[in-house]
Scaffold this motif. Structure first.
Motif, PDB file in Angstrom:
ATOM      1  N   HIS A 272      -0.271   6.071   0.975  1.00 50.67           N
ATOM      2  CA  HIS A 272      -0.741   5.200  -0.545  1.00 50.67           C
ATOM      3  C   HIS A 272      -1.446   6.083  -1.531  1.00 50.67           C
ATOM      4  O   HIS A 272      -0.960   6.256  -2.673  1.00 50.67           O
ATOM      5  N   MET A 273      -2.364   6.982  -1.013  1.00 51.11           N
ATOM      6  CA  MET A 273      -2.948   8.042  -1.894  1.00 51.11           C
ATOM      7  C   MET A 273      -3.561   8.928  -1.031  1.00 51.11           C
ATOM      8  O   MET A 273      -4.035   8.712   0.183  1.00 51.11           O
ATOM      9  N   ALA A 274      -3.468  10.281  -1.366  1.00 53.69           N
ATOM     10  CA  ALA A 274      -4.290  11.254  -0.459  1.00 53.69           C
ATOM     11  C   ALA A 274      -5.590  11.835  -1.461  1.00 53.69           C
ATOM     12  O   ALA A 274      -5.471  11.741  -2.468  1.00 53.69           O
ATOM     13  N   PRO A 275      -6.702  12.328  -0.782  1.00 54.50           N
ATOM     14  CA  PRO A 275      -6.959  12.357   0.708  1.00 54.50           C
ATOM     15  C   PRO A 275      -6.940  11.031   1.409  1.00 54.50           C
ATOM     16  O   PRO A 275      -6.829   9.916   0.950  1.00 54.50           O
ATOM     17  N   LEU A 276      -7.058  11.097   2.800  1.00 53.36           N
ATOM     18  CA  LEU A 276      -6.782   9.966   3.874  1.00 53.36           C
ATOM     19  C   LEU A 276      -7.601   8.877   3.206  1.00 53.36           C
ATOM     20  O   LEU A 276      -7.314   7.545   3.512  1.00 53.36           O
ATOM     21  N   HIS A 277      -8.774   9.020   2.794  1.00 53.19           N
ATOM     22  CA  HIS A 277      -9.928   7.916   2.829  1.00 53.19           C
ATOM     23  C   HIS A 277      -9.459   7.106   1.610  1.00 53.19           C
ATOM     24  O   HIS A 277      -9.516   5.844   1.691  1.00 53.19           O
ATOM     25  N   HIS A 278      -8.917   7.279   0.461  1.00 50.25           N
ATOM     26  CA  HIS A 278      -8.212   6.912  -0.450  1.00 50.25           C
ATOM     27  C   HIS A 278      -6.876   5.918   0.117  1.00 50.25           C
ATOM     28  O   HIS A 278      -6.858   4.651  -0.479  1.00 50.25           O
ATOM     29  N   HIS A 279      -6.114   6.320   1.049  1.00 53.54           N
ATOM     30  CA  HIS A 279      -5.076   5.420   1.638  1.00 53.54           C
ATOM     31  C   HIS A 279      -5.662   4.071   2.296  1.00 53.54           C
ATOM     32  O   HIS A 279      -4.907   3.170   2.088  1.00 53.54           O
ATOM     33  N   TYR A 280      -6.487   4.352   2.990  1.00 50.82           N
ATOM     34  CA  TYR A 280      -7.447   3.058   3.559  1.00 50.82           C
ATOM     35  C   TYR A 280      -7.960   2.187   2.639  1.00 50.82           C
ATOM     36  O   TYR A 280      -8.120   0.923   2.655  1.00 50.82           O
ATOM     37  N   GLU A 281      -8.454   2.651   1.476  1.00 47.34           N
ATOM     38  CA  GLU A 281      -9.019   1.783   0.418  1.00 47.34           C
ATOM     39  C   GLU A 281      -8.061   1.073  -0.069  1.00 47.34           C
ATOM     40  O   GLU A 281      -8.180  -0.124  -0.248  1.00 47.34           O
ATOM     41  N   LEU A 282      -6.841   1.647  -0.278  1.00 45.89           N
ATOM     42  CA  LEU A 282      -5.746   1.255  -0.975  1.00 45.89           C
ATOM     43  C   LEU A 282      -5.132   0.047  -0.160  1.00 45.89           C
ATOM     44  O   LEU A 282      -4.088  -0.759  -0.546  1.00 45.89           O
ATOM     45  N   LYS A 283      -5.373   0.155   1.182  1.00 46.81           N
ATOM     46  CA  LYS A 283      -4.698  -0.694   2.210  1.00 46.81           C
ATOM     47  C   LYS A 283      -5.663  -1.992   2.222  1.00 46.81           C
ATOM     48  O   LYS A 283      -5.457  -2.938   2.781  1.00 46.81           O
ATOM     49  N   GLY A 284      -6.737  -2.005   1.436  1.00 48.24           N
ATOM     50  CA  GLY A 284      -7.858  -3.082   1.557  1.00 48.24           C
ATOM     51  C   GLY A 284      -9.036  -3.013   2.311  1.00 48.24           C
ATOM     52  O   GLY A 284      -9.731  -4.003   2.294  1.00 48.24           O
TER      53      GLY A 284
END
Length: 360
Positions: A320-332
């Motif tokens: 959803h977005m990189a780095p990976l921590h932003h990916h999990y944020e955007l997953k909720g």
């Protein structure tokens, strides 16, 4: 500095000899850096706030980050001050490993300061361009690598050690310079990419630095190194004092950086800390173990590389977005959940890395 004073005072009272023990000085290094950070932190944050040294948040990031706009940044200066003062107090300043490590920390912090200054003070969203940032990092990394290669006193200093394997190591020769350069620069940028959430980068750095202190102590101790089957590098035990200072300063900074953060470390802190654990891993001959223990940093970096490569080649994004921590944020995932779970993963990886001391 104080070790020289206590050595002199030991002529008058034998009790001062206790300060010659590295183990005690590691503890004192941790506590000194911690207290300096806790003492200086409030006034530094106040000054950063007064001078409006605030973080700007990119609009295409997670919307929850917009409320962080204006939070003081460049707080990494607190970490650098604490590390330097604590090291100067408790390390043997006649040790070349101490000075090369401190120099790398200060110079990489300088690069981060320029980048932060351009972003925050000059209002240049791009900061120091990637080309010049990488050029400066390369000059410093190659300089440190070349110095260590030319001043190596024992063959073990330039050999590649494989974790969990006792009898196999490789003499890297001149390739040592290239390898060391990539470890220092790569580690610096990896920590910088990870520094995107409150406390996300600093706690893994503290954990890795604490583990490297154990490696440094064992590698610099002739009996322990022989017993554990790791290379003996005379004088490298003093680097454990710097590791202790990183732990103390990191915990002190986390006091103010924990969610919701009162201050961000900025590039001045992230680039310097990454370079610090990189060169320390090189000095204690545990570059591959750093790759394991710093797995969170590695994965965060790979997520950016894969995201960019995928988008350029296919026009699609993997995350959803990189780095990976932003990916999990955007997953909720709430920010604290991402942070703590990455901390837990780091604890596990650090324990795996420490296991390589015995499982060989």
């Amino acid at each position: 500095m104080l070790i020289w004073l206590t050595e002199y005072l030991s002529q008058f009272h034998s009790g001062f000899n206790v300060f010659q023990y590295i183990t005690l000085r590691i503890i004192l290094g941790v506590l000194t850096a911690l207290f300096i950070a806790l003492f200086v932190g409030p006034s530094l944050i106040k000054r950063l706030t007064i001078h409006q040294i605030g973080q700007s948040i990119r609009s295409n990031g997670p919307t929850t980050h917009l409320q962080k706009t204006g939070t003081p940044t460049m707080g990494g200066l607190l970490i650098i001050i604490s590390i330097i003062l604590s090291t100067l107090c408790w390390a043997d300043l006649g040790d070349r490993f101490v000075w090369v490590t401190l120099l790398v920390i200060v110079l990489f912090a300088g690069i981060g300061w320029i980048d932060d200054y351009k972003k925050v003070v000059n209002k240049d969203p791009n900061g120091l361009t990637a080309r010049y940032k990488y050029l400066l990092q390369s000059i410093i990394g190659l300089g440190a690598a070349t110095f260590l290669y030319l001043t190596a006193e024992v063959p073990a200093e330039t050999r590649l050690i494989l974790p969990f394997i006792k009898s196999i190591s490789f003499d890297m020769g001149i390739f040592y310079i290239v390898f060391t350069y990539f470890v220092i620069v790569g580690s610096s940028n990896a920590v910088n990419l990870t520094d995107g959430l409150d406390g996300l980068a600093i706690m893994p750095t503290v954990l890795v630095a604490g583990a490297l202190a154990i490696f440094a102590y064992a590698t610099g101790h002739v009996r322990f190194s022989e017993y554990l089957g790791i290379p003996y590098v005379p004088g490298v035990g003093e680097v454990a004092i710097i590791c202790g200072a990183i732990v103390g300063s990191g915990l002190g900074f986390l006091w103010f950086n924990t969610y919701p953060a009162q201050v961000f470390m900025g590039d001045i802190g992230a680039l310097a800390l990454g370079a610090a654990i990189g060169i320390i891993a090189v000095l204690v001959r545990q570059e591959l173990v750093l790759f394991i223990m710093g797995g969170v940093f590695v994965v965060e970096t790979l997520s950016v590389v894969l995201q960019v490569a995928s988008y350029k080649m296919t026009g699609r994004r993997i995350f959803h977005m990189a780095p990976l921590h932003h990916h999990y944020e955007l997953k909720g995932w709430p920010e604290p959940r991402v942070i703590v779970r990455f901390w837990i993963i780091t604890v596990i990886l650090v324990l795996v890395g420490l296991a390589s001391l015995k499982i060989r």
